[in-house]
Design a protein around this motif. Structure first.
Motif, PDB file in Angstrom:
ATOM      1  N   THR A 144       0.858  -1.173   0.000  1.00  0.00           N
ATOM      2  CA  THR A 144       0.000   0.000   0.000  1.00  0.00           C
ATOM      3  C   THR A 144       0.900   1.230   0.000  1.00  0.00           C
ATOM      4  O   THR A 144       2.089   1.156   0.342  1.00  0.00           O
ATOM      5  N   VAL A 145       0.340   2.386  -0.393  1.00  0.00           N
ATOM      6  CA  VAL A 145       1.158   3.571  -0.640  1.00  0.00           C
ATOM      7  C   VAL A 145       0.571   4.796   0.050  1.00  0.00           C
ATOM      8  O   VAL A 145      -0.640   5.050  -0.043  1.00  0.00           O
ATOM      9  N   VAL A 146       1.435   5.541   0.732  1.00  0.00           N
ATOM     10  CA  VAL A 146       1.118   6.877   1.230  1.00  0.00           C
ATOM     11  C   VAL A 146       1.933   7.853   0.397  1.00  0.00           C
ATOM     12  O   VAL A 146       3.164   7.761   0.363  1.00  0.00           O
ATOM     13  N   HIS A 147       1.272   8.779  -0.252  1.00  0.00           N
ATOM     14  CA  HIS A 147       1.923   9.623  -1.252  1.00  0.00           C
ATOM     15  C   HIS A 147       1.844  11.092  -0.874  1.00  0.00           C
ATOM     16  O   HIS A 147       0.768  11.608  -0.573  1.00  0.00           O
ATOM     17  N   LYS A 148       3.008  11.759  -0.927  1.00  0.00           N
ATOM     18  CA  LYS A 148       3.038  13.213  -0.798  1.00  0.00           C
ATOM     19  C   LYS A 148       3.528  13.817  -2.107  1.00  0.00           C
ATOM     20  O   LYS A 148       4.691  13.697  -2.468  1.00  0.00           O
ATOM     21  N   PRO A 149       2.639  14.477  -2.848  1.00  0.00           N
ATOM     22  CA  PRO A 149       3.060  15.162  -4.078  1.00  0.00           C
ATOM     23  C   PRO A 149       3.709  16.499  -3.754  1.00  0.00           C
ATOM     24  O   PRO A 149       3.624  16.996  -2.619  1.00  0.00           O
ATOM     25  N   SER A 150       4.348  17.097  -4.750  1.00  0.00           N
ATOM     26  CA  SER A 150       4.908  18.431  -4.573  1.00  0.00           C
ATOM     27  C   SER A 150       3.795  19.431  -4.298  1.00  0.00           C
ATOM     28  O   SER A 150       2.726  19.385  -4.923  1.00  0.00           O
ATOM     29  N   GLU A 151       4.061  20.360  -3.400  1.00  0.00           N
ATOM     30  CA  GLU A 151       3.084  21.417  -3.112  1.00  0.00           C
ATOM     31  C   GLU A 151       2.932  22.387  -4.282  1.00  0.00           C
ATOM     32  O   GLU A 151       1.942  23.110  -4.370  1.00  0.00           O
ATOM     33  N   ILE A 152       3.897  22.371  -5.213  1.00  0.00           N
ATOM     34  CA  ILE A 152       3.813  23.257  -6.377  1.00  0.00           C
ATOM     35  C   ILE A 152       2.787  22.739  -7.379  1.00  0.00           C
ATOM     36  O   ILE A 152       2.069  23.527  -8.000  1.00  0.00           O
ATOM     37  N   ALA A 153       2.711  21.420  -7.543  1.00  0.00           N
ATOM     38  CA  ALA A 153       1.805  20.827  -8.538  1.00  0.00           C
ATOM     39  C   ALA A 153       1.109  19.596  -7.962  1.00  0.00           C
ATOM     40  O   ALA A 153       1.377  18.465  -8.387  1.00  0.00           O
ATOM     41  N   PRO A 154       0.186  19.797  -7.022  1.00  0.00           N
ATOM     42  CA  PRO A 154      -0.475  18.653  -6.386  1.00  0.00           C
ATOM     43  C   PRO A 154      -1.811  18.262  -7.006  1.00  0.00           C
ATOM     44  O   PRO A 154      -2.401  17.256  -6.603  1.00  0.00           O
ATOM     45  N   LEU A 155      -2.313  19.038  -7.969  1.00  0.00           N
ATOM     46  CA  LEU A 155      -3.696  18.873  -8.401  1.00  0.00           C
ATOM     47  C   LEU A 155      -3.922  17.592  -9.202  1.00  0.00           C
ATOM     48  O   LEU A 155      -4.971  16.953  -9.087  1.00  0.00           O
ATOM     49  N   SER A 156      -2.953  17.196 -10.016  1.00  0.00           N
ATOM     50  CA  SER A 156      -3.107  15.953 -10.764  1.00  0.00           C
ATOM     51  C   SER A 156      -3.114  14.753  -9.824  1.00  0.00           C
ATOM     52  O   SER A 156      -3.804  13.757 -10.082  1.00  0.00           O
ATOM     53  N   ALA A 157      -2.379  14.835  -8.707  1.00  0.00           N
ATOM     54  CA  ALA A 157      -2.393  13.747  -7.726  1.00  0.00           C
ATOM     55  C   ALA A 157      -3.752  13.664  -7.036  1.00  0.00           C
ATOM     56  O   ALA A 157      -4.255  12.555  -6.765  1.00  0.00           O
ATOM     57  N   LEU A 158      -4.349  14.813  -6.758  1.00  0.00           N
ATOM     58  CA  LEU A 158      -5.677  14.814  -6.148  1.00  0.00           C
ATOM     59  C   LEU A 158      -6.703  14.175  -7.084  1.00  0.00           C
ATOM     60  O   LEU A 158      -7.571  13.408  -6.655  1.00  0.00           O
ATOM     61  N   ARG A 159      -6.600  14.490  -8.370  1.00  0.00           N
ATOM     62  CA  ARG A 159      -7.522  13.881  -9.336  1.00  0.00           C
ATOM     63  C   ARG A 159      -7.244  12.391  -9.471  1.00  0.00           C
ATOM     64  O   ARG A 159      -8.176  11.582  -9.587  1.00  0.00           O
ATOM     65  N   LEU A 160      -5.969  11.993  -9.461  1.00  0.00           N
ATOM     66  CA  LEU A 160      -5.618  10.579  -9.515  1.00  0.00           C
ATOM     67  C   LEU A 160      -6.224   9.841  -8.326  1.00  0.00           C
ATOM     68  O   LEU A 160      -6.741   8.722  -8.463  1.00  0.00           O
ATOM     69  N   HIS A 161      -6.153  10.451  -7.156  1.00  0.00           N
ATOM     70  CA  HIS A 161      -6.699   9.829  -5.953  1.00  0.00           C
ATOM     71  C   HIS A 161      -8.194   9.558  -6.121  1.00  0.00           C
ATOM     72  O   HIS A 161      -8.703   8.497  -5.723  1.00  0.00           O
TER      73      HIS A 161
END
Length: 447
Positions: A144-161
């Motif tokens: 399982t994965v806990v992911h921290k994206p860059s604070e500069i470009a986090p929006l694609s990670a939020l959509r992926l989630h």
């Protein structure tokens, strides 16, 4: 809250929260991991295939998000920033669908188990790809994965989630935490509930991640910076080698860790290469990343723009000859016009440090041994290229380069091949079988 800026307009387009503690996310991941690991390879493949299909369905939307959050031109965002993660997911699904290798050594059966809970920390330059390059093999292996994206470009990670949830993956299998590198990323790297940290970013940050993880004897995989050399041998097709080399250097506005930022040319053909490079660079239009004619969008942040411009000034001050640069850019946005330097000293700052912008250094060499010495003469070792009329000769030179991957005569990127570096470019591998194995532990069962 952290404001997210559109680098082309300098306007705030979203805000994301600072995670106050990663412990709930880690605990959720740890609770979900045993059941996820118990699924068959075919069942995990089905989940990842659903996610791949959703990324394909929402590809244009995801490309638009990436363009808005970090400035990649829409064409690059669609083809590379989103297209590559879809390819990686497809290759991961195919790998799970293939029969598992039964390795026997004497009276031992060798098996691979998941490491457990993976902490993934990703950068802003390829925000979706760098996430999927960790997430796909980690989940495939039963982690399982806990992911921290860059604070500069986090929006694609939020959509992926959101798409992960839509694909039906169980709660806790992929958990997202947003925040700055310090404290959020630092807490994740040093958390005792994490079994492996996979980090992509700068060498400076990578050192900190490794130090924090060491306190818990946590495994670490680091994909860090690069200063890759494009070695053009005298018998090569210089027209093709220079054109492809400039394109590689300027891809994603130069914000690519594998970029061939050093073009090594035999002294007898240096001036020819300079002329070709200037002509190629002149075709790289800078502007609105949503305009189809734009080839170079803005850099991802004001800080990155200022950093790149400071390196350009340093190059001029140190005596490099700027043969192309200083072109007009939009007044609003974090833009830098492409720059080509000639007669660059291989030991100069601009030839030794990762600039992470559209800046190419052309360097003379005397003979083949000198070219190899210069190519290997940095602390990095992530990528590189060799061009020659003889493929066998190019491969022989490629074998001498101290780097994680080398393209010969423009060989295409292979998502099945191991990706990673040596030296200050890090350790560990992503993609393909090697990337899958990075997220496993080896067990010997004696029979």
């Amino acid at each position: 809250m952290i404001d997210v800026y559109n680098p082309a307009t300098e306007s705030v387009i979203a805000s994301v929260p600072v995670t106050t503690s990663v412990t709930p996310a880690v605990e959720a991941a740890r609770a979900a991991q045993p059941a996820w690991a118990e699924l068959s390879r075919a069942e995990r493949a089905t989940h990842l295939a659903r996610l791949r299909d959703l990324l394909t369905e929402h590809a244009d939307e995801l490309a638009g998000i990436i363009t808005a959050e970090m400035g990649a031109p829409l064409g690059v965002a669609r083809k590379v920033q989103v297209g590559l993660p879809i390819t990686v997911l497809s290759s991961t699904v195919a790998q799970l669908e293939a029969p598992e290798q039964d390795v026997r050594l004497g009276n031992s059966r060798i098996v691979r188990d998941p490491v457990g809970v993976v902490g993934a920390i990703t950068p802003w330059n390829y925000p979706l790809h760098q996430t999927v390059a960790k997430l796909a093999p980690a989940l495939a292996a039963g982690n399982t994965v806990v992911h921290k994206p860059s604070e500069i470009a986090p929006l694609s990670a939020l959509r992926l989630h959101e798409l992960v949830r839509e694909a039906g993956l169980p709660d806790g299998v992929y958990t997202l935490v947003t925040g700055y590198g310090d404290p959020t990323g630092a807490e994740l790297a040093g958390h005792p509930g994490i079994d492996l940290i996979s980090f992509t970013g700068s060498t400076t940050a990578g050192r900190k991640v490794a130090a924090l993880a060491a306190a818990n004897v946590t495994r670490v995989a680091l994909e860090l910076g690069g200063k890759s050399a494009n070695v053009i041998l005298p018998d090569a097709d210089h027209t093709a080698a220079v054109k492809v080399g400039v394109a590689n250097c300027f891809l994603n506005s130069g914000q690519t860790c594998t970029a061939w930022t050093r073009m090594l040319v035999h002294e007898s053909r240096h001036d020819e290469a300079v002329e070709l490079a200037v002509a190629a660079a002149a075709k790289y239009t800078v502007g609105d990343p949503t305009d189809p004619s734009t080839r170079l969008g803005p850099l991802a942040s004001a800080a990155q723009r200022d950093r790149v411009l400071s390196y350009v000034e340093r190059g001029v001050a140190d005596g490099a000859k700027m043969v192309h640069g200083g072109g007009a850019v939009p007044e609003v946005g974090y833009y830098v016009a492409p720059v080509v330097f000639a007669d660059v000293d291989p030991d100069a700052v601009i030839a030794q440090e990762e600039i992470f912008g559209p800046v190419l250094s052309i360097i003379r060499y005397r003979d083949e041994d000198d070219a190899v010495r210069i190519a290997n003469g940095t602390r990095y070792g992530l990528a590189g290229s060799v061009w020659s009329a003889s493929q066998d000769h190019a491969v022989a030179v490629a074998r001498r380069l101290r780097t994680g991957q080398v393209d010969v005569n423009g060989g295409a990127f292979n998502p099945l091949a191991p990706f990673g570096g040596v030296g200050h470019s890090g350790y560990g591998r992503e993609l393909g079988t090697f990337g899958y194995e990075e997220f496993t532990t080896v067990k010997a069962i004696q029979l």
